[in-house]
Design a protein around this motif. Sequence first.
Motif, PDB file in Angstrom:
ATOM      1  N   SER A  24       0.692  -1.066  -0.095  1.00  0.00           N
ATOM      2  CA  SER A  24       0.017   0.031   0.044  1.00  0.00           C
ATOM      3  C   SER A  24       0.934   1.455   0.024  1.00  0.00           C
ATOM      4  CB  SER A  24      -1.028  -0.029   1.387  1.00  0.00           C
ATOM      5  OG  SER A  24      -1.918  -1.265   1.388  1.00  0.00           O
ATOM      6  N   TYR A  25       2.274   1.028   0.197  1.00  0.00           N
ATOM      7  CA  TYR A  25       3.060   2.233   0.241  1.00  0.00           C
ATOM      8  C   TYR A  25       4.350   2.018  -0.547  1.00  0.00           C
ATOM      9  CZ  TYR A  25       0.733   3.193   4.473  1.00  0.00           C
ATOM     10  OH  TYR A  25      -0.368   3.558   5.714  1.00  0.00           O
ATOM     11  N   THR A  26       4.941   2.950  -1.143  1.00  0.00           N
ATOM     12  CA  THR A  26       6.099   3.067  -1.853  1.00  0.00           C
ATOM     13  C   THR A  26       7.085   3.107  -0.793  1.00  0.00           C
ATOM     14  OG1 THR A  26       6.596   5.377  -1.949  1.00  0.00           O
ATOM     15  CG2 THR A  26       5.218   4.674  -3.571  1.00  0.00           C
ATOM     16  N   ASP A  27       8.277   2.467  -1.261  1.00  0.00           N
ATOM     17  CA  ASP A  27       9.637   2.403  -0.374  1.00  0.00           C
ATOM     18  C   ASP A  27       9.780   3.763   0.299  1.00  0.00           C
ATOM     19  OD1 ASP A  27       9.795  -0.298  -1.102  1.00  0.00           O
ATOM     20  OD2 ASP A  27      11.444  -0.078  -2.205  1.00  0.00           O
ATOM     21  N   GLY A  28       9.738   5.011  -0.564  1.00  0.00           N
ATOM     22  CA  GLY A  28       9.948   6.129   0.087  1.00  0.00           C
ATOM     23  C   GLY A  28       9.132   6.570   1.070  1.00  0.00           C
ATOM     24  N   GLU A  29       7.788   6.199   0.843  1.00  0.00           N
ATOM     25  CA  GLU A  29       6.929   6.412   2.047  1.00  0.00           C
ATOM     26  C   GLU A  29       6.928   5.742   3.314  1.00  0.00           C
ATOM     27  OE1 GLU A  29       2.953   7.720  -0.711  1.00  0.00           O
ATOM     28  OE2 GLU A  29       3.320   5.638  -0.308  1.00  0.00           O
ATOM     29  N   GLN A  44      -2.734   5.262   9.303  1.00  0.00           N
ATOM     30  CA  GLN A  44      -2.219   6.369   8.611  1.00  0.00           C
ATOM     31  C   GLN A  44      -3.086   5.946   7.398  1.00  0.00           C
ATOM     32  OE1 GLN A  44      -1.278   8.795   7.537  1.00  0.00           O
ATOM     33  NE2 GLN A  44      -0.495   8.748   5.448  1.00  0.00           N
ATOM     34  N   MET A  45      -3.471   4.594   6.869  1.00  0.00           N
ATOM     35  CA  MET A  45      -4.426   4.236   5.864  1.00  0.00           C
ATOM     36  C   MET A  45      -5.665   4.851   6.168  1.00  0.00           C
ATOM     37  SD  MET A  45      -3.161   0.381   4.786  1.00  0.00           S
ATOM     38  CE  MET A  45      -4.484   0.360   3.545  1.00  0.00           C
ATOM     39  N   GLU A  46      -6.263   4.592   7.280  1.00  0.00           N
ATOM     40  CA  GLU A  46      -7.312   5.014   7.738  1.00  0.00           C
ATOM     41  C   GLU A  46      -7.683   6.711   7.537  1.00  0.00           C
ATOM     42  OE1 GLU A  46     -10.448   4.595  11.678  1.00  0.00           O
ATOM     43  OE2 GLU A  46      -9.614   2.735  10.790  1.00  0.00           O
ATOM     44  N   LEU A  47      -6.452   7.135   8.048  1.00  0.00           N
ATOM     45  CA  LEU A  47      -6.603   8.763   7.930  1.00  0.00           C
ATOM     46  C   LEU A  47      -6.557   9.153   6.468  1.00  0.00           C
ATOM     47  CD1 LEU A  47      -4.052   9.470  10.973  1.00  0.00           C
ATOM     48  CD2 LEU A  47      -6.385  10.018  10.980  1.00  0.00           C
ATOM     49  N   ARG A  48      -5.917   8.439   5.605  1.00  0.00           N
ATOM     50  CA  ARG A  48      -5.860   8.785   4.192  1.00  0.00           C
ATOM     51  C   ARG A  48      -7.315   8.903   3.434  1.00  0.00           C
ATOM     52  NH1 ARG A  48      -0.989   5.628   1.486  1.00  0.00           N
ATOM     53  NH2 ARG A  48       0.777   7.337   1.765  1.00  0.00           N
ATOM     54  N   LYS A  49      -8.031   8.012   4.325  1.00  0.00           N
ATOM     55  CA  LYS A  49      -9.434   7.549   3.584  1.00  0.00           C
ATOM     56  C   LYS A  49     -10.454   8.669   4.226  1.00  0.00           C
ATOM     57  CE  LYS A  49      -8.567   2.689   3.097  1.00  0.00           C
ATOM     58  NZ  LYS A  49      -9.142   1.296   3.775  1.00  0.00           N
ATOM     59  N   PRO A  74     -14.241  14.045  12.102  1.00  0.00           N
ATOM     60  CA  PRO A  74     -13.287  13.880  11.126  1.00  0.00           C
ATOM     61  C   PRO A  74     -12.450  15.075  11.088  1.00  0.00           C
ATOM     62  CG  PRO A  74     -15.432  12.679  10.461  1.00  0.00           C
ATOM     63  CD  PRO A  74     -15.725  13.706  11.613  1.00  0.00           C
ATOM     64  N   ALA A  75     -13.121  16.204  10.795  1.00  0.00           N
ATOM     65  CA  ALA A  75     -12.241  17.335  10.541  1.00  0.00           C
ATOM     66  C   ALA A  75     -11.309  18.016  11.729  1.00  0.00           C
ATOM     67  CB  ALA A  75     -13.022  18.277  10.040  1.00  0.00           C
ATOM     68  N   LYS A  76     -11.590  17.281  12.915  1.00  0.00           N
ATOM     69  CA  LYS A  76     -10.655  17.875  13.831  1.00  0.00           C
ATOM     70  C   LYS A  76      -9.391  17.490  13.979  1.00  0.00           C
ATOM     71  CE  LYS A  76     -11.952  18.442  18.851  1.00  0.00           C
ATOM     72  NZ  LYS A  76     -12.933  18.106  19.885  1.00  0.00           N
ATOM     73  N   VAL A  77      -9.120  16.546  13.518  1.00  0.00           N
ATOM     74  CA  VAL A  77      -7.484  15.998  13.375  1.00  0.00           C
ATOM     75  C   VAL A  77      -7.153  15.948  12.071  1.00  0.00           C
ATOM     76  CG1 VAL A  77      -5.930  13.988  14.119  1.00  0.00           C
ATOM     77  CG2 VAL A  77      -7.817  14.885  15.690  1.00  0.00           C
ATOM     78  N   ASP A  78      -5.931  16.484  11.646  1.00  0.00           N
ATOM     79  CA  ASP A  78      -5.498  16.626  10.540  1.00  0.00           C
ATOM     80  C   ASP A  78      -4.120  15.323  10.431  1.00  0.00           C
ATOM     81  OD1 ASP A  78      -3.881  17.071   8.161  1.00  0.00           O
ATOM     82  OD2 ASP A  78      -4.141  19.251   8.506  1.00  0.00           O
ATOM     83  N   SER A  79      -4.129  14.508   9.334  1.00  0.00           N
ATOM     84  CA  SER A  79      -3.153  13.490   9.323  1.00  0.00           C
ATOM     85  C   SER A  79      -1.849  14.036   8.905  1.00  0.00           C
ATOM     86  CB  SER A  79      -3.724  12.389   8.279  1.00  0.00           C
ATOM     87  OG  SER A  79      -3.915  13.004   7.090  1.00  0.00           O
TER      88      SER A  79
END
Length: 623
Positions: free
Chosen positions: A19-24, A90-95, A104-109
């Motif tokens: 789900s992620y690149t090596d850099g990520e 992190q995946m959940e925050l991305r969604k 949901p808007a309260k916290v920024d990922s």
Amino acid sequence: MADNGVVGVMVHDEALRKSYTDGELRYLKNQFDLINTGKTGLLNVNELEAGMKVLKTHQTATTKEVQDIVTKHDAKKQGGLDFEDFLRLQMELRKGGRGFRQSPAKVDSSFLTSTDTTLVHSISDSEKKAYVDHINMYLDKDPILQRVLPIDSSSNQLFDIIKDGVLLCKLINVAVAGTIDERAINMKDKLNPWERIENHTLCLNSAKAIGCSVVNIGTQDLGDGRPHLVLGLISQIVKIQLLATVNLKQTPELAELMDETEEFEELWSMPAEKILLRWMNFHLRKAGHKKTVSNFTSDVKDGTAYCLLLNQLAPESCSLEPLRIEDLFERAKAVLAQAERINCRKYITPKDLLDGSANLNLAFVAHLFHTRNGLTQDSEKYECAEILLDDEYNEASREERMYRTWINSQGTDTFITSLFEDVRDGWVLLEALDKVAPGSVSWRSTTKPPVKSPFKKVENCNQVVDIGKRLKFSLVNIAGNDIVQGNKKLILAYLWQLMRFSVLQLLKDLRLHGREVSDADIIHWANLKVKNAGKTTRMESFKDRSLSTGLFFLDLLGAVEPRVVNWSLVTRGTTDDDKRVNATYIISIARKLGCSVFLLWDDIVEVRACSGFSSRKSYSIFN
């Protein structure tokens, strides 16, 4: 398992990894390590909440909300989030923030993904200028770099020029001559992406070998020219160059710093930075200065110490007049003007001095030491220093360097500069053990530095020995107190077994499905690999004298990656000089392939069976 080319980021869940690149992955691991301050490897509620603040999210969650997040994503019920739990969060925050269902808007990922975090990405323009000037001076005559030098220090030109890896490789060789066999560097005018990656891999593994910490720096980072990481690496390389002669072996007149009650080995094992401070204080005491300078920041920023030091070193050119100036900036200008009179002003500006820039102050003092150390050659102490030429000291120095750089390469929180001194409280050995054998250390039973009590040091070191025994090291007659006392022979014996365990564990994790790996397994794999490549060389053991020619290692490297060896540069290995030429080429080619190599060319020529050579990439094809 993902491998960024230098430091692998291990993710057991294959679907999660993809789900992620090596850099990520590398970036997120950096963020995880940044806010994970404990020793359990688990991110607790307080750390996650603090991380949101430290990494400057626009808004943060309440403690209760963070507690709910940890509870939800703690899949294994460990009492905190491991790295894979962190990735799922992190995946959940991305969604769209579903992990924060109440608001949901309260916290920024952004604390997980932002590439603009000033904590991680700030750079110093003063340091950039100082290091660009350093590069322009030391590499100005290099024929390959003539097309890009001099670099404009007022721009970001540096970060574009380093993208092909050539300049950084050359700079490493300036710092420690002969580290890289330049025949292994890809240096044609236009390099393809693969050739650039090879250069960056060679650069990072070579930097690691000379003592740089390259944890969380990958080939992609250099290829992208990420300023904060590039400047951080260059600063380490320059520092190693400037401190290279600040030791008794290279500058035996340093023996003059010893007092009558001091043991010779104390100065021999002292880190270069401490020797530099001691050298400063030696001259300051002669000038009647009562205050001891203990750092290169707050203790020098008023310019007093530098003014007195310059007056001691060059009284004919440097007066004490700047001390009459009350305005500290004007005083700094006057002090540095005096340094310029004796051609000793480099790296630092009045503002850097006033700001207490540690890196640039260190560079200034090291340059001053090289130019005018003001020491006399006391004949009695000078003769004492010559003992460093003895084989015993040369061998100890070689092994000290190898194990010190290996420990630093493991990504321990503590970066060591003097092996036998820095391991005596046991802490860094426990950190190394935890990296090599995760979960082996009982952190609740340890004492974190600074460890002042001798009994606490012994407790730490006793645990080091106990863990070694559980890992089946041969530790006959080794006790924790031997480490506390700095017993070199026993410390080296322990570290050899730890390093060997690490390599064998790597092989076991990669290909042999959990079973133990023996020397015979490695030798069989190497011989089979060479044979399958159509070559006839072979090895019987790690003490096989035929290995001194280097031909078997070159055949093996060519079998792993056929295009990497330029056979027109290989000698037959019949003379001592031929063997040396092959050995230097082998080390650089191995590093270019991604191997972590901590040995020197003469370790190959002399067939030292216990020297350091390990690789995640090369062994990944073990079958």
